[in-house]
Design an enzyme around this catalytic site. Sequence first.
Site: not given
Length: 340
Positions: A77-79, A81
Amino acid sequence: MTTCSLTFPRQIQLAKLPTPVQPLRRLSERYGVELYVKRDDLSGIALSGNKIRKLEFVLADALGQKADTVITCGGAQSNHCRATAIAAAILGLNCRLLLRTPDPSNPPPLDGNILLDRIVGAEIAWISPDEYKQRDELMAREATSLQESGRKAYAIPEGASNALGALGYIRAMEELVNDIVNTLGGGNQPCTIINAAGSGGTSAGLILGAKIFDVNARIAGINVRKDRGYFVQAIGTICEQAIADYHLVLDFDRQRDVRIIDGYVGLGYALSQSEELELICEVARTEGIFLDPVYTGKAFFGMIQELKRDPRCFGEKIIFLHTGGIFGLFPKAEQIWPLL
Ligand SMILES: Cc1ncc(COP(=O)(O)O)c(C=O)c1O
């Protein structure tokens, strides 16, 4: 007064700046301090938060190198990325994401940031936590293989947390100089600026920016993963690299200048305790601000615990840097609903 000069390299404009500073009147009264939030969650391009300030420099470099593809990495859930994927779409670049998940053969559902990554056209490669340890090598290998097929790829490290990315938060500190004068009551008011530390680039920029622009602020990072020792090393290394790369003449000592408040990782990175989620709901209901469960919710929780212990531990005025991450709330819906 500027104590050290910095000639910024090329930057592209992606963010909507300056972001506002919002006083939290009801929470200030509740906790007995003057509490403000710097709303970098409103930095633009689909609520991209802190990452976009870093990407303005990093993607300028990618374009300067004639890249047609950007590769980066992070948790599922990388912001960072997601922000990179959206910025790539704006700039007409391809985007390839290496996302970490416990079992790459059974990737997580299309939710939160993953949904946005896919809608905006990013290509996702799922990798295991063990593979993720070799992320820089993996990205370099991907870049080479794209090169062999005639493409030009540019690899962005986790969180865009390198010396170049940190320039985004040096610039933000320039903005905060005006915020402090205009919103905190005039002059170079003493204050504490609190932020969530995830990969360290934001903290590094704030620490250097405070020195460069002579801001009377204590910068305190609250780590949401790992521990204090890890961040003194990570942030110290980014600061020292930036000092070398941009020929900054300033006095920096990682043990003295990197302040990390450890003890609020809780159940672990991206794992939420009910108390953290309850505080997210309290802040939303009291001030109309959504914190995220992975970064700002944990950091705000840590700040409030410290204030309960000693209401003067940060001095009178606190600016909490809201670095975004709202989309992380959606995959937590099941855990949040019993609290409502
Ligand atoms: C919403 C949010 N806040 C804070 C951070 C931490 O910033 P940094 O990685 O620069 O420490 C991140 C990313 O890691 C983030 O996505």
